[in-house]
Design an enzyme around this catalytic site. Structure first.
Site, short mmCIF file in Angstrom:
data_model
loop_
_atom_site.label_atom_id
_atom_site.label_comp_id
_atom_site.label_asym_id
_atom_site.label_seq_id
_atom_site.Cartn_x
_atom_site.Cartn_y
_atom_site.Cartn_z
N THR D 35 0.85 -1.20 0.00
CA THR D 35 0.00 0.00 0.00
C THR D 35 0.89 1.25 0.00
O THR D 35 2.07 1.19 0.32
CB THR D 35 -0.90 0.07 1.26
OG1 THR D 35 -0.07 0.17 2.43
CG2 THR D 35 -1.77 -1.16 1.38
N ASP D 36 0.28 2.38 -0.38
CA ASP D 36 0.98 3.65 -0.26
C ASP D 36 0.11 4.60 0.56
O ASP D 36 -0.93 4.19 1.08
CB ASP D 36 1.33 4.23 -1.63
CG ASP D 36 0.10 4.55 -2.47
OD1 ASP D 36 -0.98 4.80 -1.90
OD2 ASP D 36 0.20 4.55 -3.70
N GLN D 37 0.52 5.84 0.67
CA GLN D 37 -0.22 6.74 1.58
C GLN D 37 -1.61 7.11 1.08
O GLN D 37 -2.38 7.72 1.81
CB GLN D 37 0.61 7.99 1.88
CG GLN D 37 0.80 8.91 0.69
CD GLN D 37 1.59 10.14 1.11
OE1 GLN D 37 2.46 10.07 1.97
NE2 GLN D 37 1.30 11.28 0.53
N MET D 38 -1.93 6.70 -0.14
CA MET D 38 -3.30 6.90 -0.63
C MET D 38 -4.22 5.84 -0.01
O MET D 38 -5.44 5.89 -0.17
CB MET D 38 -3.31 6.80 -2.15
CG MET D 38 -4.17 7.82 -2.85
SD MET D 38 -4.06 7.62 -4.65
CE MET D 38 -2.65 8.64 -5.09
#
Lengths: 155, 155, 155, 155
Positions: D35-38
């Site tokens: 995952t990323d910060q989105m």
């Protein structure tokens, strides 16, 4: 004077947490893909940054890590440690300070500090230990010239 | 993709290196993208595998890590350590054994062992330490029901 | 780490494969962890580099991608394409040339070329398409000031 | 019958978006580090999943990708494309459906669909194109027995 890029700190600023003597700085920036859904850099990204730190440490000692491998020596990681003190966010700049902690023909250890560009804040610290092996994975002592270059005084 | 503890070894086989009593196993396989040009899994991949290990540990304690975050608690990593004993190659199967080493409202620690599927060979071992924070990053004690679930006896 | 357009090539050198007129260059170097056991950069690393390219493109247009997200707009990737022409090896330097291909309030597209630092060799080329959404994931048109900045003539 | 695990869909359920005939399914789950910060899986993770899809496709054709490399053939990626239709979140399960789109001695192409486990929702779709090279990177036609195995009817 320990470390170099004059831009890394102002000469008159206080240095409450000086980076280790003989450490070499390299500036990096958090990539978007290095963040996770917590909104901070993922813990594994630090191991990439440590690797970049020691790559640049070797380069400035006059020896690319690439050339070490081309001569048939591989510094495999046998231990890695990181203590995370402050989160890092997307696009944040920081400096990896890399120093040589120990070197023998069979074993090398590097220490790392991640700091804000003004050096004032310690973001993370850690170390890695490496043994020298050949292409087939057998422990193989590093030759004298490589040892000398890596352990020569840091300019 | 997963083994229960009982299926991971025959009851009559010798266990020269038993995994910790309360550890939970989860089987994984080295992805191509996890290798590097040395032909072995990159050191940072192990931190991913530790993360998967604790995710599955929580799940089997009746608590998804996802649900912990949905309630507003984040277990940020404040320390990570790995000792690499044997290289892992592309497509190789291995088992992450995860155990709870310590838990208090503010601090949680997990220990990990990576072993061959027959348990005989220790590939790597390590630990991570976590503190509980809220969405804003402030240290926030975990509530009693989460503590109880994570620390209940492993089935 | 970065070159301005003027420094990326000598004004008198022939340019057999000119980068697109309005493209902005950013120099990168292959990380060890970006290689795989084939000894070359893994195909997924290019998507990271495209992302860095568009981040730097926005920054030089006077707009950090971080600030776009802080205002509540997210440019999610809805399409990504890459054609790999030449392999990239560990420690190799290359330049990502990023250009804006299309921008409307709801849709943005960037094109990328990876070239050797002397521009002569095309290493890879590709594009990404993005739609603007809000924090909840709903399509949300970008405001005029963001559109104008991103699409203003490249210095 | 095209595709297998009877558990992947109930025999009586409608299949409004059937996966391609001859596609092989492989179930995966989004890792936290993907995952990323989105708050969603990062676009580059899909290229990993495509790679796992074709690895498993080859394995079920009786040929591990590892054994292809051991015989001195490398299927380098020369083109990759992905269209992202629905976001994927941490811990979400999905199935990669991989099919062979084209195979000649020098060129191979795979197509991929990511779907929810019930097959009803298309999450992403894409393809990769590969050329066969030897260890030194020279284009080298695949031998007949490898071609036959990869292209044999999918069980």
């Amino acid at each position: 004077m320990t470390n170099s890029p004059s831009s890394a700190s102002s000469p008159n600023s206080p240095r409450p947490h000086p980076a280790p003597a003989s450490a070499l700085p390299f500036e990096l920036q958090v990539r978007y893909s290095e963040t996770d859904q917590m909104g901070i850099a993922h813990n594994k990204a630090y191991l990439d940054w440590f690797e970049i730190g020691r790559t640049e440490f070797c380069r400035r000692q006059g020896l690319t890590y690439k050339s070490i491998e081309e001569r048939g020596y591989y510094l495999v990681v046998v231990e890695a440690f990181c203590r995370y003190k402050k989160p890092l966010r997307y696009d944040e700049r920081f400096v990896v300070w890399t120093s040589l902690r120990e070197i023998t023909p069979k074993k090398t250890a590097f220490a790392y500090e991640l700091r804000t560009p003004d050096r004032a804040t310690l973001i993370a610290e850690g170390h890695t230990v490496h043994i020298a092996v050949n292409r087939g994975g057998t422990v193989t002592p590093l030759p004298a010239d490589i040892l000398e270059k890596i352990s020569s005084p840091v300019g």
